[in-house]
Design an enzyme around this catalytic site. Structure first.
Site, PDB file in Angstrom:
ATOM      1  N   GLN A 119      28.360  59.062  30.858  1.00 39.49           N
ATOM      2  CA  GLN A 119      27.080  58.349  30.834  1.00 39.49           C
ATOM      3  C   GLN A 119      25.933  59.213  30.289  1.00 39.49           C
ATOM      4  O   GLN A 119      24.872  58.678  29.952  1.00 39.49           O
ATOM      5  CB  GLN A 119      26.707  57.866  32.252  1.00 39.49           C
ATOM      6  CG  GLN A 119      27.538  56.721  32.779  1.00 39.49           C
ATOM      7  CD  GLN A 119      28.848  57.153  33.399  1.00 39.49           C
ATOM      8  OE1 GLN A 119      29.177  58.356  33.401  1.00 39.49           O
ATOM      9  NE2 GLN A 119      29.639  56.198  33.843  1.00 39.49           N
TER      10      GLN A 119
ATOM     11  N   ASP B 151      39.690  49.946  45.127  1.00 43.26           N
ATOM     12  CA  ASP B 151      38.434  50.702  45.024  1.00 43.26           C
ATOM     13  C   ASP B 151      37.260  49.798  45.381  1.00 43.26           C
ATOM     14  O   ASP B 151      36.962  48.855  44.647  1.00 43.26           O
ATOM     15  CB  ASP B 151      38.291  51.230  43.588  1.00 43.26           C
ATOM     16  CG  ASP B 151      37.171  52.264  43.426  1.00 43.26           C
ATOM     17  OD1 ASP B 151      37.151  52.936  42.384  1.00 43.26           O
ATOM     18  OD2 ASP B 151      36.324  52.358  44.345  1.00 43.26           O
TER      19      ASP B 151
ATOM     20  N   HIS C  68      34.259  50.835  45.558  1.00 48.98           N
ATOM     21  CA  HIS C  68      33.210  51.330  44.674  1.00 48.98           C
ATOM     22  C   HIS C  68      31.838  51.366  45.323  1.00 48.98           C
ATOM     23  O   HIS C  68      30.817  50.958  44.711  1.00 48.98           O
ATOM     24  CB  HIS C  68      33.191  50.514  43.388  1.00 48.98           C
ATOM     25  CG  HIS C  68      33.036  51.363  42.159  1.00 48.98           C
ATOM     26  ND1 HIS C  68      31.850  51.491  41.506  1.00 48.98           N
ATOM     27  CD2 HIS C  68      33.903  52.168  41.525  1.00 48.98           C
ATOM     28  CE1 HIS C  68      32.004  52.336  40.487  1.00 48.98           C
ATOM     29  NE2 HIS C  68      33.240  52.775  40.480  1.00 48.98           N
TER      30      HIS C  68
ATOM     31  N   HIS D 293      39.939  62.199  40.465  1.00 48.52           N
ATOM     32  CA  HIS D 293      39.427  61.065  39.693  1.00 48.52           C
ATOM     33  C   HIS D 293      39.946  61.184  38.261  1.00 48.52           C
ATOM     34  O   HIS D 293      39.769  62.206  37.630  1.00 48.52           O
ATOM     35  CB  HIS D 293      37.893  61.096  39.718  1.00 48.52           C
ATOM     36  CG  HIS D 293      37.235  59.909  39.101  1.00 48.52           C
ATOM     37  ND1 HIS D 293      36.339  60.012  38.060  1.00 48.52           N
ATOM     38  CD2 HIS D 293      37.344  58.589  39.372  1.00 48.52           C
ATOM     39  CE1 HIS D 293      35.912  58.808  37.740  1.00 48.52           C
ATOM     40  NE2 HIS D 293      36.509  57.924  38.510  1.00 48.52           N
TER      41      HIS D 293
ATOM     42  N   HIS E 116      46.637  50.883  36.847  1.00 47.90           N
ATOM     43  CA  HIS E 116      45.496  49.993  37.089  1.00 47.90           C
ATOM     44  C   HIS E 116      45.856  48.557  36.753  1.00 47.90           C
ATOM     45  O   HIS E 116      46.191  48.257  35.603  1.00 47.90           O
ATOM     46  CB  HIS E 116      44.313  50.406  36.200  1.00 47.90           C
ATOM     47  CG  HIS E 116      43.546  51.589  36.706  1.00 47.90           C
ATOM     48  ND1 HIS E 116      42.194  51.749  36.507  1.00 47.90           N
ATOM     49  CD2 HIS E 116      43.924  52.668  37.424  1.00 47.90           C
ATOM     50  CE1 HIS E 116      41.774  52.853  37.065  1.00 47.90           C
ATOM     51  NE2 HIS E 116      42.792  53.443  37.625  1.00 47.90           N
TER      52      HIS E 116
ATOM     53  N   GLU F 289      45.674  59.572  39.219  1.00 46.86           N
ATOM     54  CA  GLU F 289      45.139  58.326  38.645  1.00 46.86           C
ATOM     55  C   GLU F 289      45.429  58.279  37.149  1.00 46.86           C
ATOM     56  O   GLU F 289      45.163  59.231  36.436  1.00 46.86           O
ATOM     57  CB  GLU F 289      43.624  58.218  38.853  1.00 46.86           C
ATOM     58  CG  GLU F 289      43.033  56.960  38.196  1.00 46.86           C
ATOM     59  CD  GLU F 289      41.551  56.737  38.464  1.00 46.86           C
ATOM     60  OE1 GLU F 289      41.053  55.647  38.131  1.00 46.86           O
ATOM     61  OE2 GLU F 289      40.900  57.663  39.006  1.00 46.86           O
TER      62      GLU F 289
ATOM     63  N   GLU G 145      34.649  60.639  44.046  1.00 45.89           N
ATOM     64  CA  GLU G 145      34.455  60.787  42.599  1.00 45.89           C
ATOM     65  C   GLU G 145      33.018  61.094  42.233  1.00 45.89           C
ATOM     66  O   GLU G 145      32.757  61.683  41.179  1.00 45.89           O
ATOM     67  CB  GLU G 145      34.927  59.533  41.861  1.00 45.89           C
ATOM     68  CG  GLU G 145      34.091  58.305  42.139  1.00 45.89           C
ATOM     69  CD  GLU G 145      34.707  57.062  41.491  1.00 45.89           C
ATOM     70  OE1 GLU G 145      33.963  56.366  40.773  1.00 45.89           O
ATOM     71  OE2 GLU G 145      35.902  56.819  41.713  1.00 45.89           O
TER      72      GLU G 145
ATOM     73  N   ARG H  63      38.868  62.590  46.153  1.00 45.67           N
ATOM     74  CA  ARG H  63      38.915  61.926  44.837  1.00 45.67           C
ATOM     75  C   ARG H  63      37.973  62.544  43.817  1.00 45.67           C
ATOM     76  O   ARG H  63      37.516  61.862  42.886  1.00 45.67           O
ATOM     77  CB  ARG H  63      38.478  60.456  45.003  1.00 45.67           C
ATOM     78  CG  ARG H  63      39.488  59.506  45.527  1.00 45.67           C
ATOM     79  CD  ARG H  63      40.428  58.971  44.484  1.00 45.67           C
ATOM     80  NE  ARG H  63      39.777  58.098  43.482  1.00 45.67           N
ATOM     81  CZ  ARG H  63      40.127  58.107  42.206  1.00 45.67           C
ATOM     82  NH1 ARG H  63      41.067  58.930  41.784  1.00 45.67           N
ATOM     83  NH2 ARG H  63      39.513  57.311  41.358  1.00 45.67           N
TER      84      ARG H  63
ATOM     85  N   TYR I  77      30.673  36.138  40.726  1.00 45.34           N
ATOM     86  CA  TYR I  77      29.835  37.340  40.825  1.00 45.34           C
ATOM     87  C   TYR I  77      30.295  38.409  39.849  1.00 45.34           C
ATOM     88  O   TYR I  77      31.459  38.437  39.440  1.00 45.34           O
ATOM     89  CB  TYR I  77      29.900  37.899  42.255  1.00 45.34           C
ATOM     90  CG  TYR I  77      29.213  37.020  43.271  1.00 45.34           C
ATOM     91  CD1 TYR I  77      29.936  36.070  43.991  1.00 45.34           C
ATOM     92  CD2 TYR I  77      27.847  37.127  43.488  1.00 45.34           C
ATOM     93  CE1 TYR I  77      29.309  35.247  44.916  1.00 45.34           C
ATOM     94  CE2 TYR I  77      27.205  36.306  44.407  1.00 45.34           C
ATOM     95  CZ  TYR I  77      27.938  35.369  45.120  1.00 45.34           C
ATOM     96  OH  TYR I  77      27.306  34.555  46.033  1.00 45.34           O
TER      97      TYR I  77
ATOM     98  N   ASP J 210      37.348  57.997  31.468  1.00 43.59           N
ATOM     99  CA  ASP J 210      36.282  58.970  31.187  1.00 43.59           C
ATOM    100  C   ASP J 210      36.555  60.326  31.818  1.00 43.59           C
ATOM    101  O   ASP J 210      35.626  61.080  32.119  1.00 43.59           O
ATOM    102  CB  ASP J 210      34.896  58.417  31.539  1.00 43.59           C
ATOM    103  CG  ASP J 210      34.763  57.963  32.985  1.00 43.59           C
ATOM    104  OD1 ASP J 210      33.659  58.075  33.535  1.00 43.59           O
ATOM    105  OD2 ASP J 210      35.741  57.503  33.552  1.00 43.59           O
TER     106      ASP J 210
HETATM  107  C1  GCO Z   1      37.764  55.047  39.335  1.00 44.74           C
HETATM  108  C2  GCO Z   1      36.301  54.987  39.098  1.00 44.74           C
HETATM  109  C3  GCO Z   1      35.876  54.664  37.703  1.00 44.74           C
HETATM  110  C4  GCO Z   1      34.373  54.887  37.539  1.00 44.74           C
HETATM  111  C5  GCO Z   1      34.062  55.380  36.145  1.00 44.74           C
HETATM  112  C6  GCO Z   1      32.579  55.680  35.961  1.00 44.74           C
HETATM  113  O1  GCO Z   1      38.136  55.009  40.513  1.00 44.74           O
HETATM  114  O2  GCO Z   1      38.504  55.223  38.404  1.00 44.74           O
HETATM  115  O3  GCO Z   1      35.676  54.316  40.101  1.00 44.74           O
HETATM  116  O4  GCO Z   1      36.219  53.423  37.314  1.00 44.74           O
HETATM  117  O5  GCO Z   1      33.671  53.738  37.821  1.00 44.74           O
HETATM  118  O6  GCO Z   1      34.789  56.521  35.922  1.00 44.74           O
HETATM  119  O7  GCO Z   1      32.330  56.157  34.711  1.00 44.74           O
HETATM  120 MG    MG Z   2      36.649  54.894  41.935  1.00 46.13          MG
END
Ligand code: GCO
Ligand code: MG
Length: 461
Positions: free
Chosen positions: A86, A263, A265, A365, A170, A392, A315, A336, A203, A369
């Site tokens: 980001q 997740d 989140h 994580h 995933h 992951e 993460e 994570r 949503y 990205d």
């Molecule tokens: C995951 C994460 C990602 C993040 C992303 C942000 O568990 O893999 O939550 O999906 O949202 O890496 O840039």
């Molecule tokens: Mg996550």
């Protein structure tokens, strides 16, 4: 005096006089041993950092930040991951304008000291930008260390305790059926662990195609999202009501064998999380991830007292102040962390070692990205550490494999070691240049900072 006598005299305390005149002993040893002795006595025949380059590349449309450490030894380079997708440009500046001039000329072998001095070099420290910058250099130096030792990195970290790292696939979708279909696809490819994310009907949702009604801006300036003009709406209550039904569906259709992960989140309150966990306990999740944001770390103590669901967190963590309390008080089951967010492999291996003593396993994580260099560094740790949980990531896109030559192979759901020195990956800079990072909002932007509650309040991601 032959070699054995020379060493004998050292062990009997004659060492001082002999060491003072290294030549004596060196003379007695074979040329190779002499060189080794010289190096040991005078310190590493220093290979120095000649230059540090930052490569921004976006294969598979994901902005990645790669660091190349060039050395004074011809052809010896190291690659590291500094990906804060980001804020990629800010990390590039931190490396080019600050770390590079600070580190050129340093001895590549002094990885720990380079980490510590870089950490202190900004006076004000911690935070995602500086740690990602340091991570790029750190992982590259470990790559160099492995190449100099002629060993894959996992060997330097203690060797294999397992033949491969179990990965999670995933599976997401806008409906229960769509997720079920995608989960099956992962299981057919040999994955034993599947992360399942479904859209909350009506949503904006994390990790799944949204079914929210599209709200295209009508009037001029109407596209600027704010509390009075919320666009992507998310509400916790319908999500919490839907999730147990979702897992009921998946367990009925997929059976009990497959390990299911989810997740949250960081999107629910303490009581919502407690009730959600209680409602999901019957479905035997492998782990439930990130119920709370780091700002609410203290909720974990209360959640832990209420549920037996395995918890994964971390993460978004940057500093030890965030992860130490959860690990030492056994408030989570899986850590994570995004390893470049804490500064790279050097701090990650300390977190891994510490976690072992508190029964916490690693699940670093690793979505798109995190570049293949980060995955390879995590893999080295995972192969050599006892308290591994899960890795992951199910695949590397073809474009990504073209840029990162030597991506770890994934077979039957396991990520396998690349039996090559260092990280085992070489970055093809020409191919990397074919994927310049695009201007504008990042594609890995699940509407951070723009998803809001119905009343307009912005939500934490
Ligand atoms: C995951 C994460 C990602 C993040 C992303 C942000 O568990 O893999 O939550 O999906 O949202 O890496 O840039
Ligand atoms: Mg996550």
């Amino acid at each position: 005096m032959n070699r054995r006598e020379a060493i004998g005299s050292i062990s009997l305390g004659g060492g001082a006089s002999v060491l003072a005149s290294g030549e004596l002993l060196a003379g007695a040893l074979s040329p190779n041993a002499a060189a080794g002795f010289e190096q040991a006595v005078r310190g590493t025949a220093a290979v120095k950092i000649r230059d540090i380059k930052t490569i921004l590349t976006a294969p598979n449309r994901i902005r990645l930040v790669v660091v190349k450490v060039e050395t004074t030894e011809p052809g010896l380079v190291g690659w590291g991951c500094a990906t804060f997708t980001q804020r990629a440009l800010v990390v590039q500046t931190a490396i080019n304008e600050y770390l590079r001039p600070f580190l050129i000329g340093r001895n590549v072998d002094e990885i720990e000291d380079i980490w510590q001095s870089s950490y202190m070099s900004s006076y004000w420290r911690n935070g995602p930008v500086l740690f990602n910058a340091m991570s790029g250099v750190d992982i590259a130096l470990w790559d160099i260390k492995g190449k100099r030792a002629g060993m894959p990195l996992y060997q330097l970290l203690g060797g294999k305790v397992r033949h491969g790292a179990d990965c999670y696939y995933h599976a997401s979708g806008a409906s229960f059926e769509e997720v079920e279909k995608n989960a099956r696809a992962g299981m057919e490819r040999g994955f034993r662990h599947v992360r399942v994310q479904v859209g909350t009907p009506g949503y904006a949702s994390y990790g799944a195609r949204s079914t929210a009604p599209s709200t295209t801006p009508t009037a001029a300036g109407d596209d600027v999202v704010g509390p009075t003009n919320p666009r992507a709406i998310w509400e916790p209550a319908p999500y919490c009501r839907m999730l147990p039904k979702f897992f009921e569906h998946l367990r009925t259709k997929l059976g009990d064998e497959v390990e299911l992960l989810h997740d949250v989140h960081e999107r629910v309150t303490l009581t919502e999380a407690i009730n959600l966990c209680k409602s999901l306990e019957p479905y035997g999740l492998f782990f439930l991830e990130d119920p709370f944001p780091p700002e609410e770390n203290d909720h974990f103590r209360l959640l832990r007292q209420q549920t037996s669901i395995p918890i994964a967190m971390g993460e978004l963590f940057n500093t030890q102040h965030e992860y130490l309390p959860l690990i030492k008080d056994r408030l989570i089951d899986f850590i994570r962390i995004h390893i470049s967010q804490i500064g790279g492999l050097s701090p990650a291996r300390k977190v891994q070692a510490l976690s072992e003593y508190f029964g916490v396993r690693t699940a670093w994580h690793g979505p798109g990205d995190a570049s293949p260099l980060a995955h390879a560094a995590q893999l080295a740790l995972e192969l050599a550490s006892y308290n591994f949980g899960v890795h992951e990531g199910g695949t590397f896109a073809q474009e990504t494999q073209d840029v990162f030559v030597g991506c770890p192979e994934i077979k039957n759901g396991y990520m396998l070691a690349q039996e090559r020195p260092g990280l085992g990956i070489e970055v093809d800079e020409k191919v990397a240049a074919k994927f310049p990072i695009p201007a504008g909002p990042t594609n890995f932007d699940y509407s951070w900072g723009t998803t809001r509650r119905s009343d307009g309040t912005v939500i934490r991601p």
